[in-house]
Design a protein around this motif. Structure first.
Motif, PDB file in Angstrom:
ATOM      1  N   TYR A 172       0.890  -1.168   0.000  1.00  0.00           N
ATOM      2  CA  TYR A 172       0.000   0.000   0.000  1.00  0.00           C
ATOM      3  C   TYR A 172       0.920   1.207   0.000  1.00  0.00           C
ATOM      4  CZ  TYR A 172      -3.874   3.069   1.467  1.00  0.00           C
ATOM      5  OH  TYR A 172      -4.839   4.052   1.547  1.00  0.00           O
ATOM      6  N   LEU A 173       1.076   1.818  -1.157  1.00  0.00           N
ATOM      7  CA  LEU A 173       2.052   2.890  -1.351  1.00  0.00           C
ATOM      8  C   LEU A 173       1.442   4.237  -0.991  1.00  0.00           C
ATOM      9  CD1 LEU A 173       4.858   3.770  -2.361  1.00  0.00           C
ATOM     10  CD2 LEU A 173       3.887   3.876  -4.676  1.00  0.00           C
ATOM     11  N   GLY A 174       1.975   4.856   0.041  1.00  0.00           N
ATOM     12  CA  GLY A 174       1.455   6.147   0.478  1.00  0.00           C
ATOM     13  C   GLY A 174       1.845   7.286  -0.446  1.00  0.00           C
ATOM     14  N   HIS A 201       6.560  16.021 -10.896  1.00  0.00           N
ATOM     15  CA  HIS A 201       7.735  15.150 -10.973  1.00  0.00           C
ATOM     16  C   HIS A 201       8.243  14.823  -9.572  1.00  0.00           C
ATOM     17  CE1 HIS A 201       8.358  15.123 -15.322  1.00  0.00           C
ATOM     18  NE2 HIS A 201       8.040  16.405 -15.322  1.00  0.00           N
ATOM     19  N   ARG A 202       8.198  15.793  -8.669  1.00  0.00           N
ATOM     20  CA  ARG A 202       8.684  15.578  -7.306  1.00  0.00           C
ATOM     21  C   ARG A 202       7.901  14.472  -6.611  1.00  0.00           C
ATOM     22  NH1 ARG A 202       8.329  20.035  -2.402  1.00  0.00           N
ATOM     23  NH2 ARG A 202       9.374  18.785  -0.796  1.00  0.00           N
ATOM     24  N   VAL A 203       6.590  14.497  -6.722  1.00  0.00           N
ATOM     25  CA  VAL A 203       5.752  13.484  -6.081  1.00  0.00           C
ATOM     26  C   VAL A 203       5.931  12.129  -6.758  1.00  0.00           C
ATOM     27  CG1 VAL A 203       3.361  12.764  -5.710  1.00  0.00           C
ATOM     28  CG2 VAL A 203       4.056  15.112  -5.173  1.00  0.00           C
ATOM     29  N   VAL A 204       5.870  12.114  -8.082  1.00  0.00           N
ATOM     30  CA  VAL A 204       5.974  10.848  -8.818  1.00  0.00           C
ATOM     31  C   VAL A 204       7.326  10.189  -8.572  1.00  0.00           C
ATOM     32  CG1 VAL A 204       5.996   9.807 -11.118  1.00  0.00           C
ATOM     33  CG2 VAL A 204       4.323  11.586 -10.571  1.00  0.00           C
ATOM     34  N   ASP A 205       8.402  10.973  -8.605  1.00  0.00           N
ATOM     35  CA  ASP A 205       9.737  10.412  -8.400  1.00  0.00           C
ATOM     36  C   ASP A 205       9.892   9.861  -6.981  1.00  0.00           C
ATOM     37  OD1 ASP A 205      10.446  11.014 -10.980  1.00  0.00           O
ATOM     38  OD2 ASP A 205      11.526  12.854 -10.470  1.00  0.00           O
ATOM     39  N   ALA A 206       9.338  10.573  -5.982  1.00  0.00           N
ATOM     40  CA  ALA A 206       9.447  10.107  -4.600  1.00  0.00           C
ATOM     41  C   ALA A 206       8.703   8.788  -4.409  1.00  0.00           C
ATOM     42  CB  ALA A 206       8.903  11.171  -3.652  1.00  0.00           C
ATOM     43  N   PHE A 258      -1.309  23.394 -12.175  1.00  0.00           N
ATOM     44  CA  PHE A 258      -0.268  23.933 -13.051  1.00  0.00           C
ATOM     45  C   PHE A 258       1.109  23.307 -12.827  1.00  0.00           C
ATOM     46  CE2 PHE A 258      -1.043  26.780  -9.443  1.00  0.00           C
ATOM     47  CZ  PHE A 258       0.196  26.766  -8.812  1.00  0.00           C
ATOM     48  N   ASP A 259       1.330  22.657 -11.692  1.00  0.00           N
ATOM     49  CA  ASP A 259       2.633  22.040 -11.430  1.00  0.00           C
ATOM     50  C   ASP A 259       2.514  20.516 -11.420  1.00  0.00           C
ATOM     51  OD1 ASP A 259       5.382  21.971 -10.848  1.00  0.00           O
ATOM     52  OD2 ASP A 259       5.000  21.830  -8.690  1.00  0.00           O
ATOM     53  N   SER A 260       1.635  19.984 -12.250  1.00  0.00           N
ATOM     54  CA  SER A 260       1.424  18.541 -12.314  1.00  0.00           C
ATOM     55  C   SER A 260       1.585  18.042 -13.742  1.00  0.00           C
ATOM     56  CB  SER A 260       0.017  18.176 -11.806  1.00  0.00           C
ATOM     57  OG  SER A 260      -0.081  18.350 -10.413  1.00  0.00           O
ATOM     58  N   ILE A 261       1.936  16.770 -13.861  1.00  0.00           N
ATOM     59  CA  ILE A 261       2.069  16.129 -15.169  1.00  0.00           C
ATOM     60  C   ILE A 261       0.702  15.655 -15.633  1.00  0.00           C
ATOM     61  CG2 ILE A 261       3.251  14.324 -16.480  1.00  0.00           C
ATOM     62  CD1 ILE A 261       5.195  14.104 -14.024  1.00  0.00           C
ATOM     63  N   ASN A 262       0.341  16.014 -16.846  1.00  0.00           N
ATOM     64  CA  ASN A 262      -0.937  15.587 -17.401  1.00  0.00           C
ATOM     65  C   ASN A 262      -0.715  14.358 -18.285  1.00  0.00           C
ATOM     66  OD1 ASN A 262      -3.512  15.348 -18.357  1.00  0.00           O
ATOM     67  ND2 ASN A 262      -3.599  17.342 -19.360  1.00  0.00           N
ATOM     68  N   PRO A 263      -1.267  13.189 -17.915  1.00  0.00           N
ATOM     69  CA  PRO A 263      -1.087  12.009 -18.773  1.00  0.00           C
ATOM     70  C   PRO A 263      -1.526  12.242 -20.207  1.00  0.00           C
ATOM     71  CG  PRO A 263      -1.993  11.371 -16.650  1.00  0.00           C
ATOM     72  CD  PRO A 263      -2.012  12.873 -16.679  1.00  0.00           C
ATOM     73  N   VAL A 298      -4.030   8.227 -11.729  1.00  0.00           N
ATOM     74  CA  VAL A 298      -3.128   9.113 -12.483  1.00  0.00           C
ATOM     75  C   VAL A 298      -1.689   8.823 -12.077  1.00  0.00           C
ATOM     76  CG1 VAL A 298      -2.441  11.511 -12.876  1.00  0.00           C
ATOM     77  CG2 VAL A 298      -4.867  10.912 -12.759  1.00  0.00           C
ATOM     78  N   LEU A 299      -1.455   8.728 -10.765  1.00  0.00           N
ATOM     79  CA  LEU A 299      -0.105   8.440 -10.279  1.00  0.00           C
ATOM     80  C   LEU A 299       0.366   7.061 -10.718  1.00  0.00           C
ATOM     81  CD1 LEU A 299      -0.427  10.012  -6.737  1.00  0.00           C
ATOM     82  CD2 LEU A 299       1.106  10.782  -8.557  1.00  0.00           C
ATOM     83  N   ALA A 300      -0.525   6.081 -10.740  1.00  0.00           N
ATOM     84  CA  ALA A 300      -0.146   4.743 -11.192  1.00  0.00           C
ATOM     85  C   ALA A 300       0.345   4.783 -12.640  1.00  0.00           C
ATOM     86  CB  ALA A 300      -1.326   3.784 -11.048  1.00  0.00           C
ATOM     87  N   LEU A 301      -0.363   5.512 -13.485  1.00  0.00           N
ATOM     88  CA  LEU A 301       0.064   5.633 -14.876  1.00  0.00           C
ATOM     89  C   LEU A 301       1.434   6.287 -14.979  1.00  0.00           C
ATOM     90  CD1 LEU A 301      -3.298   6.774 -16.506  1.00  0.00           C
ATOM     91  CD2 LEU A 301      -2.079   4.647 -17.015  1.00  0.00           C
ATOM     92  N   LEU A 302       1.653   7.345 -14.194  1.00  0.00           N
ATOM     93  CA  LEU A 302       2.913   8.080 -14.271  1.00  0.00           C
ATOM     94  C   LEU A 302       4.065   7.288 -13.661  1.00  0.00           C
ATOM     95  CD1 LEU A 302       1.586  11.630 -13.309  1.00  0.00           C
ATOM     96  CD2 LEU A 302       2.044  10.738 -15.601  1.00  0.00           C
ATOM     97  N   ILE A 303       3.821   6.636 -12.527  1.00  0.00           N
ATOM     98  CA  ILE A 303       4.870   5.834 -11.892  1.00  0.00           C
ATOM     99  C   ILE A 303       5.230   4.643 -12.761  1.00  0.00           C
ATOM    100  CG2 ILE A 303       5.383   4.366  -9.896  1.00  0.00           C
ATOM    101  CD1 ILE A 303       3.606   6.308  -8.248  1.00  0.00           C
TER     102      ILE A 303
END
Length: 207
Positions: free
Chosen positions: A43-45, A70-75, A140-145, A103-108
């Motif tokens: 369970y990834l926080g 990028h900061r959130v996805v990379d962490a 505005f500071d997020s990656i859009n899939p 969204v995060l699953a797709l980016l990660i």
């Protein structure tokens, strides 16, 4: 192995007029799915959710405008990578995310080479469209899939929507979802924004 990622929770309160001090979600369908899954599973926080993370680094941007940055996805990718380093390597890795967690699953999944399958439920795969639909300030500071032009070809993607979902209505997001190369789309009849309690409803499509 399956890694579960929860939705955005409560980034705003007071009808969107004030940033929340604690974005932790009230509904945790991915935690419930995780608890029903045999190990190894994770369970990834998300940064600063569930009261986790150094207070001095928990800027509200991490759960508002930068929630898919990028900061959130990379962490999160690094945290998953560290966990996977201690797991057996003879099976594939599935990322499963609900709503913004999808969204995060797709980016990660684009950063974590061990991932070979991504399953999302009610994921707003075009975050610009999502902001416009609800009259929200753009993230505005997020990656859009929807803006990604090159996707990994070795990842299976299943994007699931609830037919009655008012938060992420299928009609507004299946066009962007269908542009993800190789993605399979499923619309669950009569379902809303929360995944069905009985995930067997969607498991046949997930195979």
């Amino acid at each position: 192995m399956t890694i579960f990622i929860e939705g955005d929770g409560r980034p705003w309160v007071a009808g969107g007029r004030r940033i929340s001090d604690n974005p932790t979600p009230r509904h945790v369908p991915m935690l419930e799915a995780f608890l029903d899954t045999p190990p190894p599973a994770l369970y990834l926080g998300r940064p600063c959710y569930f009261g986790m993370g150094p207070a001095e680094q928990c800027s509200a941007a991490l759960w508002t405008f930068s929630r898919y940055s990028h900061r959130v996805v990379d962490a999160m990718a690094e945290a998953a990578r560290n966990w996977l380093a201690n797991q057996p390597h003879d099976t594939g890795v599935t990322l499963m995310g609900h709503s913004g967690g999808g969204v995060l699953a797709l980016l990660i999944g684009e950063r974590l080479r061990a991932v070979d399958r991504v399953i999302t439920y009610a994921a707003p795969v075009d975050i610009r469209r999502w902001s416009e639909l609800h009259g929200f300030t753009p993230l505005f500071d997020s990656i859009n899939p929807a803006d990604i032009s090159t996707w990994r070809s070795d990842v299976s993607r299943l994007l699931i929507f609830g037919e009655q979902d008012a938060e992420v209505p299928p009609g507004a997001f299946t066009p962007a979802a269908s542009r993800v190369p190789g993605a399979r789309l499923v619309i669950v009849p009569e379902a809303d924004h929360l995944p069905p309690a009985d995930l067997s409803v969607i498991e046949p499509a997930a195979q």
